[in-house]
Design an enzyme around this catalytic site. Sequence first.
Site, PDB file in Angstrom:
ATOM      1  N   SER A  57      14.367   0.306  25.656  1.00 59.02           N
ATOM      2  CA  SER A  57      12.997   0.734  25.918  1.00 59.02           C
ATOM      3  C   SER A  57      12.360  -0.247  26.913  1.00 59.02           C
ATOM      4  CB  SER A  57      12.208   0.740  24.619  1.00 59.02           C
ATOM      5  OG  SER A  57      10.880   1.064  24.899  1.00 59.02           O
ATOM      6  N   GLY A  58      11.819   0.319  27.973  1.00 55.28           N
ATOM      7  CA  GLY A  58      11.163  -0.540  28.979  1.00 55.28           C
ATOM      8  C   GLY A  58      12.096  -0.970  30.088  1.00 55.28           C
ATOM      9  N   THR A  98      12.821   6.042  32.708  1.00 54.32           N
ATOM     10  CA  THR A  98      11.950   7.146  33.125  1.00 54.32           C
ATOM     11  C   THR A  98      11.572   6.987  34.595  1.00 54.32           C
ATOM     12  OG1 THR A  98      11.176   7.239  30.870  1.00 54.32           O
ATOM     13  CG2 THR A  98       9.843   8.390  32.501  1.00 54.32           C
ATOM     14  N   ASN A 130       6.800  -1.210  25.789  1.00 53.22           N
ATOM     15  CA  ASN A 130       6.598  -0.472  27.043  1.00 53.22           C
ATOM     16  C   ASN A 130       5.275   0.280  26.958  1.00 53.22           C
ATOM     17  OD1 ASN A 130       6.736   1.158  29.280  1.00 53.22           O
ATOM     18  ND2 ASN A 130       8.683   2.145  28.740  1.00 53.22           N
ATOM     19  N   SER A 140       6.098   4.280  27.016  1.00 48.92           N
ATOM     20  CA  SER A 140       7.417   4.492  26.408  1.00 48.92           C
ATOM     21  C   SER A 140       7.647   5.970  26.082  1.00 48.92           C
ATOM     22  CB  SER A 140       7.510   3.645  25.139  1.00 48.92           C
ATOM     23  OG  SER A 140       8.770   3.799  24.588  1.00 48.92           O
ATOM     24  N   SER A 141       8.791   6.482  26.541  1.00 48.18           N
ATOM     25  CA  SER A 141       9.129   7.884  26.212  1.00 48.18           C
ATOM     26  C   SER A 141       9.566   7.911  24.754  1.00 48.18           C
ATOM     27  CB  SER A 141      10.282   8.373  27.083  1.00 48.18           C
ATOM     28  OG  SER A 141      10.143   7.870  28.382  1.00 48.18           O
ATOM     29  N   GLY A 147      18.187   4.254  24.624  1.00 48.01           N
ATOM     30  CA  GLY A 147      19.399   3.436  24.540  1.00 48.01           C
ATOM     31  C   GLY A 147      19.663   2.990  23.112  1.00 48.01           C
ATOM     32  N   GLU A 190      19.674   1.076  19.813  1.00 49.55           N
ATOM     33  CA  GLU A 190      18.546   0.330  19.232  1.00 49.55           C
ATOM     34  C   GLU A 190      18.996  -0.498  18.045  1.00 49.55           C
ATOM     35  OE1 GLU A 190      15.227   2.855  18.262  1.00 49.55           O
ATOM     36  OE2 GLU A 190      14.635   3.023  20.365  1.00 49.55           O
TER      37      GLU A 190
HETATM   38  N1  LIG Z   1      11.891   0.435  39.696  1.00 50.36           N
HETATM   39  C1  LIG Z   1      10.783  -0.070  39.189  1.00 50.36           C
HETATM   40  N2  LIG Z   1       9.894  -0.701  39.975  1.00 50.36           N
HETATM   41  C2  LIG Z   1       8.781  -1.232  39.463  1.00 50.36           C
HETATM   42  N3  LIG Z   1       8.459  -1.180  38.153  1.00 50.36           N
HETATM   43  C3  LIG Z   1       9.310  -0.558  37.312  1.00 50.36           C
HETATM   44  C4  LIG Z   1      10.504   0.034  37.780  1.00 50.36           C
HETATM   45  N4  LIG Z   1      11.139   0.556  36.731  1.00 50.36           N
HETATM   46  C5  LIG Z   1      10.356   0.329  35.657  1.00 50.36           C
HETATM   47  N5  LIG Z   1       9.259  -0.328  35.989  1.00 50.36           N
HETATM   48  C6  LIG Z   1       8.180  -0.800  35.107  1.00 50.36           C
HETATM   49  O1  LIG Z   1       8.674  -0.830  33.798  1.00 50.36           O
HETATM   50  C7  LIG Z   1       7.915   0.029  32.964  1.00 50.36           C
HETATM   51  C8  LIG Z   1       8.820   0.709  31.955  1.00 50.36           C
HETATM   52  O2  LIG Z   1       9.666   1.596  32.616  1.00 50.36           O
HETATM   53  P1  LIG Z   1      10.077   2.980  31.967  1.00 50.36           P
HETATM   54  O3  LIG Z   1       8.950   3.634  31.325  1.00 50.36           O
HETATM   55  O4  LIG Z   1      10.841   3.725  32.985  1.00 50.36           O
HETATM   56  O5  LIG Z   1      11.051   2.434  30.843  1.00 50.36           O
HETATM   57  P2  LIG Z   1      12.008   3.309  29.913  1.00 50.36           P
HETATM   58  O6  LIG Z   1      13.379   2.769  30.067  1.00 50.36           O
HETATM   59  O7  LIG Z   1      11.826   4.737  30.197  1.00 50.36           O
HETATM   60  O8  LIG Z   1      11.478   2.894  28.493  1.00 50.36           O
HETATM   61  P3  LIG Z   1      11.371   3.835  27.187  1.00 50.36           P
HETATM   62  O9  LIG Z   1      12.721   3.924  26.617  1.00 50.36           O
HETATM   63  O10 LIG Z   1      10.442   3.082  26.335  1.00 50.36           O
HETATM   64  O11 LIG Z   1      10.832   5.125  27.647  1.00 50.36           O
HETATM   65  C9  LIG Z   1       7.247   0.996  33.920  1.00 50.36           C
HETATM   66  O12 LIG Z   1       6.071   1.463  33.390  1.00 50.36           O
HETATM   67  C10 LIG Z   1       7.013   0.150  35.130  1.00 50.36           C
HETATM   68  O13 LIG Z   1       5.848  -0.629  34.950  1.00 50.36           O
HETATM   69 MG   LIG Z   2      11.041   6.272  29.246  1.00 48.40          MG
END
Ligand SMILES: Nc1ncnc2c1ncn2[C@@H]1O[C@H](COP(=O)(O)OP(=O)(O)OP(=O)(O)O)[C@@H](O)[C@H]1O
Ligand SMILES: [Mg+2]
Length: 1001
Positions: free
Chosen positions: A159-160, A164, A212, A215-216, A445, A447
Amino acid sequence: MSRKITVENSWVEGAPAYALDEKRGWLRVRVASVAGDKVNVKDGKRKFTVKAKDLQLSSEKALKGIEDMIGLDILHEGAIQNNVEVRYGKKQIYTYVGTILVSINPYEDIPNLYTEETIKQFLLKGANAPPHLYAVSDNVYNQMLSTGKDQSMLISGESGAGKTEATKHCLRYLTHKATENASFDGSNLIKQCIVDVNPVLEAFGNAKTKRNNNSSRFGKLFQVQFDGNGAIVGGNLISYLLEKSRVVKTSKGERGYHIFYQLCKGASKEQVEALSLEDYKEFNYLKKGECFDVDDVDDVEEFKKVCASMLKCGIQEETQSKMFAALAAILHLGNIQFEEKEGGTGENDYGVVSSSSTKSLNVAAILLGINPKVLQESLSQRTMGGGRGSVYKIPLQCKSCMDSRDALCKEMYSMLFAWLIHTINATMASKSTPKNFIAVLDIFGFEVFEQNSFEQLCINYANEVLHQQFIHHYFKLEQEEYATEGLNVEVLQIDQVDNKPVLQLMTAKPVSVFALLEEQCQIARGSDEIFIDRFTECLTKMDEKSSSLASRVKRQPTLFAIKHFAGEVKYEAIGFIEKNKDPLHIDLQNVMNMSAKKNKFMAEVLKFGTTNRKMNTTVIRTFQKQVNGLMELLDKTEPNYVRCIKPNERKAAQQFEGPLVLSQMRYSGLLDSIRIRQAGYAVRRTFEDIIELFGNSKLGRAGKAEGGRQGCLTILQTTMMDQSSYVFGKTKVFFKNVDSYAHLLNEMAAIEHNAAVKVQAMWRQSYEKKKFLHALTCMKHLKNLLITKIHRQRFLKKKEAAIKMQNCFRTFKARKLLELAKKDKVASRRKEFAKRWENAFLCMKKTRENLRNRGWAYKKGGRFGGRRNWHRRYFFLYEDSLSYYRDMDVGDKPLGFKGSAMLTKVEDVFCEKRNSFFFRDKKMSREKTETYILVMKMEGDSEMLLGADNASELDEWKEAIKFAVEEQKLLEQAKTTEDKLPTVDVETVEKMLREVEIKHK
Ligand SMILES: Nc1ncnc2c1ncn2[C@@H]1O[C@H](COP(=O)(O)OP(=O)(O)OP(=O)(O)O)[C@@H](O)[C@H]1O
Ligand SMILES: [Mg+2]
């Protein structure tokens, strides 16, 4: 987890290596010394000891941060971490490991990383592009077109980690790529929907968590569908395992789904009024987390965007209003509180809606379009089926009433979400049959938390399945490489890395975690405790490999542990059955059915709810089906992997925490891909690489001269490589293990070492020689300086002595001259003195003569004198005495000498007035006269008295006698001097004389 790939007992002092540090992961160090199975290493100035197994060969290539880590000279955890870290430091967040793209979340906007301009560049670059999501997307699209095979992009990570965000970038690139395609029909609707679906999905499916801010809380698979020419013709979304519980429960610092906050803050006045949203901070479901805002996010603005996006996704304003009403109903339902009511004698207390909650109850009922009373009863009672079709209702206790309320809300929200996906899918649905699709999977992913429950079990199960797919795919790739290179494919054994035993432990029938859980859900008296007991019992019935991966946690009877591919997870079994059954009792179903009758929208939504699912279905069963469906779909595709990794837990830019990154690499299977390699041939290098390795050394030159396979063979044979430790492919040489390759590296290192030693020796020789010559010159110089100094000192001493001697001599000479001069002066002065003295002497003689015979005298002896002296006497002044004679005429020759007084005995001469007695005649007549007399004071106590006829004579005599006394004294003194002259100065003598002369002329 990591295999030992170090070269046992062959660490040499000073060798670069990677050492595993608990806090910082793999560090680049230098070997200091080896002691048994422990190695002392140096990290800069810091020294520490590691076990030999925690030391790995250093990779020179990793230091440069290469784009594809498969090209690393040594592929292992340390080198991978090092390479990724180097690139991350340069803000190069993407790196390949073969076909896998590793993406490190930068937590900052990297300039020009995702601009339209960048997209254009990638559209042009094609295969030469550096690692990027755009490059992967480009490749995936091209593959689809060239092979006609469906593609998938599996984006995973914690997560984070940025899944997404990555998904959005991929979809954006694909839409650009497809638009570029000439056959794109220009219809923007689907493309627009694909781009705009994200704000909607994120509003309904994402929430702020501690890890996050966005977070999705669901997994999703996005299929972009293409026609035969590569134009986008449709899209399809599949969602997995929405976290329903977040609707009713949020931990401190977290929020529920964004849409609730966006609606409350961004709704128009009319909406607020219609939905009674005035005081949104009082909604129980919203205030539980004590967090209403997300940093840097404006919910009002977001709400506008979401509404606009919903329009583009085919959800009209009218429908949106109905959705908002359903959301508001959930919020109001959450505010319904229950209070205990006594159940009468012997009966249990039961819950009723508290009077303060009547307003919330009414508003919720109105929004759902049902009678508040029915709603109240449905929440606080449960209809039970009796025997033979009889039905009765039992009141629920307070706690159960609240659970009913929450269950209703969770169900409503999940239905709404499912409906939303369905509606979006309808908008994106292809009008024609698509030829191909690219599926982008953004899924939770692996956990592992401190407390892991049913949700983690489901998530980790999905990850196990995906991991197996990944392993098999990677294994296949390996096999393909072996086949291409003409090697024996049988060498590879998937058993070492396959996670089949864990999957069997979880899903096999009749005994596995899922099977036993299902069993307990089916039976009336099933419980979490029985489930975990049965699980322990049945472990023995499972196959050995599977059972070895599970255990019951000691001293914590409700916990069981499973060793997943990414590590061991301890699950808390309490709550499993309830969560798996996910029950929605008949009364609540009735509420929704009633709502559906009045509200067309609810009727639509209801189709996606529990009421529609078979009564005996469970969450596990549904989820397993979904996962199987997903796997079936993915199996038909060509997979492409994107592994998202977060560099730190603080969401901070430019902070790389080695151990955190490593653990994620492990979860993501990256390290397993290495293990697959190591299961066959761990290291492979092209012939050119091997020749290049030996550079300009003699062996390297020999290899180069022969070139290709033969050159490589010469090198391997010359370095005495064990022939069984490598095989030759068509273009590469394959080493069985890292140790074999390390042998080669060591050989090279030895050659380099020897060369270095030689160069060092020569340099040292020249250096030392230079140093010596310089020292010699310095010494000579110093010696000269010293000699000069000594000579100078000596000279100065001599000079000083000479000057001294000269001085002495000159002084002496001068003195002598002075003395002579003085002598001369004295002599001349004495001469002059003598002359004058002679004159004076003559004068004195005359004076004396003048005095002779002219006076008379008597001598008085003692103080009172003697009688016999009372006679007149005459005196004569001689040279040295005053002699006196008896009364007689003074003739030339005096007679009757009576005595004399030595002039030298005269002490004083003076005149005095005294009575004088003397005898005049023989008769002794005494004459007494008062007269002046001259007194000569003699030595002793006697005096000579001299009388004169007149007083003036006395003065003359006095002067003469005084002079004679003086003269005599001077003469006496003169006898003692060398030149027989007195020492008085001549002036005194002359003065005396002058005085005498004046009176005696
Ligand atoms: N390529 C990137 N460039 C800049 N910031 C990023 C990038 N990827 C992620 N981030 C930052 O990290 C944060 C978390 O990313 P994201 O929401 O895609 O995580 P996730 O893997 O989908 O987490 P979750 O499993 O909780 O959904 C984003 O809100 C953004 O602030
Ligand atoms: Mg996500």
